[in-house]
Design a protein around this motif. Structure first.
Motif, PDB file in Angstrom:
ATOM      1  N   GLY A   1      12.770   4.219 -20.879  1.00  0.00           N
ATOM      2  CA  GLY A   1      11.986   3.914 -19.506  1.00  0.00           C
ATOM      3  C   GLY A   1      11.259   5.034 -19.083  1.00  0.00           C
ATOM      4  O   GLY A   1      10.788   5.069 -17.869  1.00  0.00           O
ATOM      5  N   GLY A   2      11.813   6.424 -19.523  1.00  0.00           N
ATOM      6  CA  GLY A   2      11.112   7.520 -19.084  1.00  0.00           C
ATOM      7  C   GLY A   2       9.882   7.840 -19.858  1.00  0.00           C
ATOM      8  O   GLY A   2       9.319   7.095 -20.922  1.00  0.00           O
ATOM      9  N   PRO A   3       9.084   9.107 -19.533  1.00  0.00           N
ATOM     10  CA  PRO A   3       7.998   9.595 -20.475  1.00  0.00           C
ATOM     11  C   PRO A   3       8.561   9.584 -21.949  1.00  0.00           C
ATOM     12  O   PRO A   3       9.555   9.989 -22.235  1.00  0.00           O
ATOM     13  CB  PRO A   3       7.589  10.820 -19.720  1.00  0.00           C
ATOM     14  CG  PRO A   3       8.257  10.788 -18.462  1.00  0.00           C
ATOM     15  CD  PRO A   3       9.369  10.069 -18.399  1.00  0.00           C
TER      16      PRO A   3
ATOM     17  N   ASN B   1      -4.539  10.331 -24.613  1.00  0.00           N
ATOM     18  CA  ASN B   1      -3.573   9.515 -25.243  1.00  0.00           C
ATOM     19  C   ASN B   1      -2.626   8.750 -24.479  1.00  0.00           C
ATOM     20  O   ASN B   1      -1.720   9.140 -23.885  1.00  0.00           O
ATOM     21  CB  ASN B   1      -2.788  10.168 -26.246  1.00  0.00           C
ATOM     22  CG  ASN B   1      -3.450  11.021 -27.305  1.00  0.00           C
ATOM     23  OD1 ASN B   1      -4.038  10.518 -28.337  1.00  0.00           O
ATOM     24  ND2 ASN B   1      -3.820  12.399 -27.088  1.00  0.00           N
ATOM     25  N   PRO B   2      -3.261   7.458 -24.259  1.00  0.00           N
ATOM     26  CA  PRO B   2      -2.279   6.764 -23.345  1.00  0.00           C
ATOM     27  C   PRO B   2      -0.905   6.470 -23.366  1.00  0.00           C
ATOM     28  O   PRO B   2      -0.103   6.429 -22.493  1.00  0.00           O
ATOM     29  CB  PRO B   2      -3.256   5.359 -23.031  1.00  0.00           C
ATOM     30  CG  PRO B   2      -4.083   5.413 -24.223  1.00  0.00           C
ATOM     31  CD  PRO B   2      -4.112   6.732 -24.598  1.00  0.00           C
TER      32      PRO B   2
ATOM     33  N   LEU C   1       4.615  -1.075 -23.824  1.00  0.00           N
ATOM     34  CA  LEU C   1       4.066   0.325 -23.292  1.00  0.00           C
ATOM     35  C   LEU C   1       3.502   0.052 -21.786  1.00  0.00           C
ATOM     36  O   LEU C   1       2.522  -0.770 -21.784  1.00  0.00           O
ATOM     37  CB  LEU C   1       3.023   1.100 -23.825  1.00  0.00           C
ATOM     38  CG  LEU C   1       3.676   1.402 -25.606  1.00  0.00           C
ATOM     39  CD1 LEU C   1       2.600   2.182 -26.242  1.00  0.00           C
ATOM     40  CD2 LEU C   1       4.734   2.406 -25.500  1.00  0.00           C
ATOM     41  N   ARG C   2       3.897   0.665 -20.781  1.00  0.00           N
ATOM     42  CA  ARG C   2       3.488   0.672 -19.337  1.00  0.00           C
ATOM     43  C   ARG C   2       2.996   1.996 -19.298  1.00  0.00           C
ATOM     44  O   ARG C   2       3.788   3.111 -19.309  1.00  0.00           O
ATOM     45  CB  ARG C   2       4.459   0.110 -18.500  1.00  0.00           C
ATOM     46  CG  ARG C   2       3.844   0.246 -17.171  1.00  0.00           C
ATOM     47  CD  ARG C   2       4.957  -0.514 -16.142  1.00  0.00           C
ATOM     48  NE  ARG C   2       6.037   0.705 -15.913  1.00  0.00           N
ATOM     49  CZ  ARG C   2       6.075   1.652 -15.077  1.00  0.00           C
ATOM     50  NH1 ARG C   2       4.930   2.140 -14.567  1.00  0.00           N
ATOM     51  NH2 ARG C   2       7.211   2.748 -15.263  1.00  0.00           N
ATOM     52  N   LEU C   3       1.579   2.168 -18.672  1.00  0.00           N
ATOM     53  CA  LEU C   3       1.242   3.412 -18.206  1.00  0.00           C
ATOM     54  C   LEU C   3       2.109   4.095 -16.845  1.00  0.00           C
ATOM     55  O   LEU C   3       2.466   3.075 -15.976  1.00  0.00           O
ATOM     56  CB  LEU C   3      -0.434   3.202 -17.686  1.00  0.00           C
ATOM     57  CG  LEU C   3      -1.350   3.487 -18.881  1.00  0.00           C
ATOM     58  CD1 LEU C   3      -2.655   3.058 -18.240  1.00  0.00           C
ATOM     59  CD2 LEU C   3      -1.317   4.776 -19.571  1.00  0.00           C
ATOM     60  N   LEU C   4       2.376   5.252 -16.807  1.00  0.00           N
ATOM     61  CA  LEU C   4       3.011   5.837 -15.895  1.00  0.00           C
ATOM     62  C   LEU C   4       2.076   6.142 -14.599  1.00  0.00           C
ATOM     63  O   LEU C   4       0.778   6.236 -15.070  1.00  0.00           O
ATOM     64  CB  LEU C   4       3.721   7.007 -16.025  1.00  0.00           C
ATOM     65  CG  LEU C   4       4.807   6.989 -17.399  1.00  0.00           C
ATOM     66  CD1 LEU C   4       5.201   8.333 -18.025  1.00  0.00           C
ATOM     67  CD2 LEU C   4       6.005   6.395 -16.661  1.00  0.00           C
ATOM     68  N   GLY C   5       2.681   6.081 -13.361  1.00  0.00           N
ATOM     69  CA  GLY C   5       1.856   6.448 -12.393  1.00  0.00           C
ATOM     70  C   GLY C   5       1.643   7.994 -12.311  1.00  0.00           C
ATOM     71  O   GLY C   5       2.239   8.645 -13.040  1.00  0.00           O
ATOM     72  N   GLU C   6       0.628   8.344 -11.572  1.00  0.00           N
ATOM     73  CA  GLU C   6       0.418   9.813 -11.433  1.00  0.00           C
ATOM     74  C   GLU C   6       1.455  10.752 -11.276  1.00  0.00           C
ATOM     75  O   GLU C   6       1.740  11.845 -11.957  1.00  0.00           O
ATOM     76  CB  GLU C   6      -0.722  10.103 -10.444  1.00  0.00           C
ATOM     77  CG  GLU C   6      -1.337  11.502 -10.604  1.00  0.00           C
ATOM     78  CD  GLU C   6      -2.047  11.671 -11.848  1.00  0.00           C
ATOM     79  OE1 GLU C   6      -2.564  12.900 -12.181  1.00  0.00           O
ATOM     80  OE2 GLU C   6      -2.689  10.656 -12.411  1.00  0.00           O
TER      81      GLU C   6
END
Length: 443
Positions: free
Chosen positions: A94-96, A45-46, A61-66
């Motif tokens: 701005g966080g998960p 679930n992106p 929505l922006r994908l977070l880095g690993e």
């Protein structure tokens, strides 16, 4: 990789609200398997491994880095203290957009599992589906199964779920504008009364009392055993109404008792309406998007109003609203709410999740309790009054109603007394259930 939020989703950004799911567990938990299960569902679930970022005049929505992705958090501690702490711990902008926490007793036999999801990317149905999918994955991993990743997890590009506002049936803009004009006129003619806070507005530097000062979120809870839940359902069935309308009537009656006088007062009841099953094709509960709109109705409630008559009014009006297809118009006008907050202003807000399954767990682990409650960052004690919220869900056939409140607005004693009043109303409804008819020719 970005996905713009639609205007409806953007409203949740300002609210900073979140779904708060929890379950208490008995038995041994394989922490490595649970961590892997959480990683798997976030990979599929992106939206769950994204953050919200500004995007022109709106948000995306922006994908977070690993190294930024949410991971299972574990610690040892007391379950009640952990519940209160996590309920008040935010999901910062701005966080998960999700957080999973496992708090275990020192002996490793008792646990509290908490799953939070930002309402910008979920609703009640999808958060429960996510919770159950996570435990399905855990059960498979703990049993030694190798589970293949979902198709969405192996795509080169993430499969972002489509905003529900773009899945609505076609509509003429003139019809939507006419619907909005009608709604604005309705709320202008029938302004509703809100519940005054019982906690005095704190003065600068004033001492903290019962809910004074900065305040924090607490949840007052009402539960019914399966026997009384079944009786309440039987009363609803025999009266030709829904359980939701019985709960709304009990809420309205309890709210009216807290207003002066005995004559009629204009109260508002806001009912969330699920859109997933009403779209064509239906939207699965596993799609992580908010897919809900609302129905607001005003009622004249006096000290002598018959609760069952109130329930019939709530039930019939909500049914007519859905039969007309007005839920789609309501979703289309949602971006107007910041300019016209009265469109969703009600004395009571009564959610309606219905009967939902709890998690399926492996042998040796059982769920003693499952809960769903909403929480948010701002409660505005300076407003002096607000709606009363009831989050209603039946896990495994037992009714549970959560009353979240902010202690700088409503004191714990107020919330407990209101909860008890609603419970009395529901038990009175349940007591009127007639016995089920026995079959004419029993075998």
């Amino acid at each position: 990789m970005h996905r713009a939020l639609c205007p409806v989703e953007t409203l949740y950004v300002g609210q900073r609200s979140r779904a708060f799911l929890s379950c208490t567990l008995r038995g041994r938990v394989d922490v490595e398997a649970l961590s892997a299960a959480f990683d798997a569902v976030t990979e599929e679930n992106p939206t769950l491994r994204s953050c919200i970022v500004p995007d022109g005049a709106g948000y995306a929505l922006r994908l977070l880095g690993e190294d930024e992705r949410p991971r299972l958090l574990t610690r040892t501690g007391d379950a009640d203290e952990a519940y209160a702490a996590e309920l008040n711990r935010t999901l910062p902008l701005g966080g998960p957009l999700t957080r999973a926490v496992l708090v275990s007793s020192p002996d490793g036999e008792g646990h509290l599992f908490v799953l939070l999801v930002d309402h910008a990317v979920t609703d009640g149905h999808s958060s429960i589906a996510l919770h159950n999918a996570l435990w399905d994955r855990y059960r498979a991993l703990a049993g030694g199964e190798r589970t293949a990743p979902a198709e969405s997890a192996v795509r080169a590009e993430p499969r972002w779920p489509e905003p529900v506002s773009r899945l609505l049936p076609p509509a003429d803009e003139a019809d939507t504008a006419k619907y909005l004009d009608g709604r604005l006129e309705e709320v202008r003619r029938n302004p509703v009364e809100l519940m005054p806070y019982d906690v005095p507005r704190p003065s600068a530097g004033g001492p903290d009392g019962d809910g004074a000062g900065d305040g924090h979120i607490e949840v007052c809870r009402l539960t019914m055993d399966k026997e009384h839940t079944d009786l309440l359902r039987r009363t609803a069935r025999q009266s030709g109404v829904s359980v939701h309308s019985l709960i709304a009537a009990a809420m309205l009656t309890a709210a009216r008792r807290r207003l002066d006088g005995d004559g009629p007062r204009t109260l508002g009841c806001l009912s969330p309406v699920d859109l997933r099953s009403r779209l064509s094709p239906p939207l699965p509960a596993t799609d992580m998007v908010p897919a809900v709109t609302t129905h607001l109705q005003t009622l004249q409630v006096s000290g002598s109003s018959d609760p069952l008559d109130l329930a019939r009014t709530v039930h019939n009006r909500l049914g007519d609203f859905i039969a007309r297809g007005d839920q789609f118009h309501e979703m289309r006008i949602t971006p107007e709410i910041p300019r016209n907050p009265a469109l969703q202003l009600a004395t009571v807000v009564v959610t309606n999740m219905g009967v939902v399954p709890g998690p399926r767990l492996p042998d040796g682990l059982r769920a003693d309790d499952v809960r769903l409650a909403p929480a948010r960052e701002q409660y505005f004690p300076q407003a002096g009054r607000s709606p009363l919220l009831a989050c209603v869900v039946s896990f495994e056939g037992r009714l549970s109603i959560e009353f979240p409140h902010y202690t700088a607005c409503f004191s714990p004693s107020f919330a407990a007394a209101f909860r008890d009043d609603v419970l009395d109303g529901l038990l009175a409804f349940a007591s009127t259930a007639a016995p089920e008819h026995a079959p004419a020719n029993p075998t």
